[in-house]
Design a protein around this motif. Structure first.
Motif, mmCIF file in Angstrom:
data_model
loop_
_atom_site.group_PDB
_atom_site.id
_atom_site.type_symbol
_atom_site.label_atom_id
_atom_site.label_comp_id
_atom_site.label_asym_id
_atom_site.label_seq_id
_atom_site.Cartn_x
_atom_site.Cartn_y
_atom_site.Cartn_z
ATOM 1 N N VAL A 130 0.864 -1.181 0.000
ATOM 2 C CA VAL A 130 0.000 0.000 0.000
ATOM 3 C C VAL A 130 0.899 1.228 0.000
ATOM 4 C CG1 VAL A 130 -1.695 1.313 1.332
ATOM 5 C CG2 VAL A 130 -1.868 -1.171 1.200
ATOM 6 N N CYS A 131 0.586 2.192 -0.850
ATOM 7 C CA CYS A 131 1.411 3.410 -0.894
ATOM 8 C C CYS A 131 0.641 4.649 -0.456
ATOM 9 C CB CYS A 131 1.978 3.613 -2.293
ATOM 10 S SG CYS A 131 0.751 3.765 -3.603
ATOM 11 N N GLY A 132 -0.671 4.549 -0.249
ATOM 12 C CA GLY A 132 -1.450 5.689 0.193
ATOM 13 C C GLY A 132 -2.687 5.264 0.951
ATOM 14 N N ILE A 133 -3.083 6.051 1.975
ATOM 15 C CA ILE A 133 -4.227 5.702 2.826
ATOM 16 C C ILE A 133 -5.075 6.947 3.068
ATOM 17 C CG2 ILE A 133 -4.962 4.822 5.078
ATOM 18 C CD1 ILE A 133 -2.359 3.372 5.326
ATOM 19 N N PHE A 134 -6.376 6.760 2.991
ATOM 20 C CA PHE A 134 -7.315 7.786 3.444
ATOM 21 C C PHE A 134 -8.312 7.123 4.378
ATOM 22 C CE2 PHE A 134 -11.610 9.680 2.795
ATOM 23 C CZ PHE A 134 -11.390 10.843 3.520
ATOM 24 N N ILE A 135 -8.550 7.726 5.549
ATOM 25 C CA ILE A 135 -9.476 7.185 6.535
ATOM 26 C C ILE A 135 -10.554 8.224 6.814
ATOM 27 C CG2 ILE A 135 -9.746 6.319 8.894
ATOM 28 C CD1 ILE A 135 -6.849 5.395 8.783
ATOM 29 N N SER A 136 -11.807 7.788 6.777
ATOM 30 C CA SER A 136 -12.948 8.651 7.075
ATOM 31 C C SER A 136 -13.835 7.941 8.084
ATOM 32 C CB SER A 136 -13.741 8.941 5.793
ATOM 33 O OG SER A 136 -14.946 9.613 6.086
ATOM 34 N N VAL A 137 -14.268 8.673 9.117
ATOM 35 C CA VAL A 137 -15.147 8.122 10.144
ATOM 36 C C VAL A 137 -16.331 9.061 10.342
ATOM 37 C CG1 VAL A 137 -15.347 7.521 12.585
ATOM 38 C CG2 VAL A 137 -13.297 6.880 11.311
ATOM 39 N N ARG A 138 -17.526 8.509 10.189
ATOM 40 C CA ARG A 138 -18.766 9.276 10.350
ATOM 41 C C ARG A 138 -18.757 10.540 9.495
ATOM 42 N NH1 ARG A 138 -19.511 8.490 16.950
ATOM 43 N NH2 ARG A 138 -20.269 6.319 16.836
ATOM 44 N N ASP A 139 -18.401 10.335 8.227
ATOM 45 C CA ASP A 139 -18.370 11.416 7.232
ATOM 46 C C ASP A 139 -17.420 12.547 7.617
ATOM 47 O OD1 ASP A 139 -20.257 10.118 5.616
ATOM 48 O OD2 ASP A 139 -21.917 10.930 6.797
ATOM 49 N N THR A 140 -16.427 12.225 8.424
ATOM 50 C CA THR A 140 -15.419 13.208 8.832
ATOM 51 C C THR A 140 -14.040 12.662 8.488
ATOM 52 O OG1 THR A 140 -16.807 13.956 10.667
ATOM 53 C CG2 THR A 140 -14.464 14.512 10.762
ATOM 54 N N PRO A 141 -13.209 13.422 7.794
ATOM 55 C CA PRO A 141 -11.869 12.927 7.451
ATOM 56 C C PRO A 141 -11.005 12.786 8.693
ATOM 57 C CG PRO A 141 -12.066 15.252 6.888
ATOM 58 C CD PRO A 141 -13.437 14.803 7.307
ATOM 59 N N VAL A 142 -10.298 11.682 8.781
ATOM 60 C CA VAL A 142 -9.433 11.400 9.926
ATOM 61 C C VAL A 142 -7.965 11.493 9.547
ATOM 62 C CG1 VAL A 142 -8.701 9.607 11.555
ATOM 63 C CG2 VAL A 142 -11.137 9.993 11.120
ATOM 64 N N LEU A 143 -7.594 10.901 8.392
ATOM 65 C CA LEU A 143 -6.174 10.835 8.051
ATOM 66 C C LEU A 143 -5.983 10.709 6.549
ATOM 67 C CD1 LEU A 143 -3.272 8.967 9.713
ATOM 68 C CD2 LEU A 143 -3.907 8.260 7.403
ATOM 69 N N CYS A 144 -4.976 11.401 6.043
ATOM 70 C CA CYS A 144 -4.441 11.204 4.693
ATOM 71 C C CYS A 144 -2.956 10.917 4.845
ATOM 72 C CB CYS A 144 -4.632 12.436 3.816
ATOM 73 S SG CYS A 144 -6.330 12.788 3.335
ATOM 74 N N ARG A 145 -2.475 9.879 4.163
ATOM 75 C CA ARG A 145 -1.048 9.568 4.280
ATOM 76 C C ARG A 145 -0.553 8.856 3.031
ATOM 77 N NH1 ARG A 145 2.014 7.541 9.709
ATOM 78 N NH2 ARG A 145 4.117 7.908 8.965
ATOM 79 N N GLY A 146 0.623 9.247 2.569
ATOM 80 C CA GLY A 146 1.266 8.554 1.466
ATOM 81 C C GLY A 146 0.924 9.133 0.107
ATOM 82 N N ALA A 147 0.994 8.284 -0.907
ATOM 83 C CA ALA A 147 0.789 8.696 -2.293
ATOM 84 C C ALA A 147 -0.700 8.723 -2.609
ATOM 85 C CB ALA A 147 1.520 7.737 -3.235
ATOM 86 N N LEU A 148 -1.261 9.902 -2.617
ATOM 87 C CA LEU A 148 -2.669 10.101 -2.949
ATOM 88 C C LEU A 148 -2.772 11.068 -4.118
ATOM 89 C CD1 LEU A 148 -4.139 10.392 0.669
ATOM 90 C CD2 LEU A 148 -4.137 8.377 -0.818
#
Length: 296
Positions: free
Chosen positions: A174-192
């Motif tokens: 994995v080279c990129g991650i996006f995490i969303s919880v309850r329609d709220t952005p939590v984290l962006c990391r890596g190649a997006l």
């Protein structure tokens, strides 16, 4: 041609958190364990002796320097050239001797290995996830380096999200991650994708892009090649770089199904069929533990 780049990784100081959050499928995290100390993993990734000195890395890459040509295809080209020369030699020989026939047979066998080598290399990388070369962000078309964590999280939640994302990128293809919880952005990391913006703005851009896909919090799908990505709601999603080979969308939910999904985790991979079923299962377990940290 020879390309050289120098990377400087910042030192890691201060108290390292001791909370544990999920084990990995390969060397960086112990096998057969549901829980592992991600803080120790991250600390070792920066410095083996625990000092505060910056780590200087030099990366050499040898290529032919031909624009648009993948150097991994060199054995295949050499194999085809060898076959052509063998056929030409056979045609000019008239009546080949037994020794020449044996030589040509060996040459054809070697040429066949060279022609098949790029495909074999790709299949081996797919069978040994996490061990293939992950490209640098600048090598992935349409990608930019992102790292942002939502400010409204507690310090503990921010640390856990950072450790979890680091562990996934370190131990899976994995080279990129996006995490969303309850329609709220939590984290962006890596190649997006470059379309989500840079800095803290990437959180808002990524959330807006994911909302437009209408996948929802309970989405669980693996788009294993570019064709499937282009045929999915992610085809125009700014989170996914144009050069991405595969994408996984996993729910942030307990593995036992004891609670509904609270969000989604988007995992971007640089090559097609990059993640094995074992890696997918492990990433689901990390998502499950993130649910317990972020939701309770």
């Amino acid at each position: 041609s020879l390309r050289l780049c120098s990377l400087s990784l910042p030192s890691v100081t201060g108290q390292v958190p001791r909370r544990r959050i999920g084990g990995g499928p390969r060397g960086g995290l112990p096998r057969g364990s549901e829980r592992t100390e991600l803080s120790g993993l991250c600390r070792r990734a920066f410095s083996d002796d625990g000092n505060d000195a910056d780590v200087e890395l030099a990366v050499f890459r040898f290529t032919l320097g031909i624009p648009g040509f993948d150097d991994a295809l060199i054995p295949r080209v050499a194999g085809f050239v060898g076959v052509a020369l063998l056929l030409l030699n056979h045609a000019l020989s008239g009546s080949p001797s037994p020794s020449q026939t044996v030589t040509e047979t060996v040459g054809l066998a070697l040429a066949a290995v060279g022609i098949a080598a790029p495909t074999l290399q790709k299949r081996i990388e797919e069978a040994t996830p996490g061990k293939g070369r992950r490209p640098a962000v600048e090598d992935l078309e349409g990608a930019s380096n992102a790292f942002a964590i939502a400010e409204q999280l507690t310090q503990e939640q921010r640390q856990e999200a950072a450790w979890a994302s680091f562990a996934i990128i370190k131990n899976a293809n994995v080279c990129g991650i996006f995490i969303s919880v309850r329609d709220t952005p939590v984290l962006c990391r890596g190649a997006l994708g470059v379309g989500i913006g840079a800095g803290e703005a990437c959180l808002v851009g990524a959330q807006a892009a994911y909302t437009r896909t209408a996948l929802g919090a309970d989405a669980s799908e693996y788009f294993e090649n570019r064709g499937r990505i282009d045929a999915s709601p992610l085809r125009n999603c700014e989170i996914v770089p144009s050069g991405a080979g595969s994408v996984a969308v996993l729910p942030i939910a307990p593995l036992d199904g004891g609670a509904p999904s609270a969000g989604s985790m988007v995992l971007v991979c640089d090559r097609e069929r990059a993640m094995s079923p074992k890696e997918m299962a492990w990433c689901r377990s990390v998502a499950s533990k993130l649910h317990s940290v972020l939701i309770g």
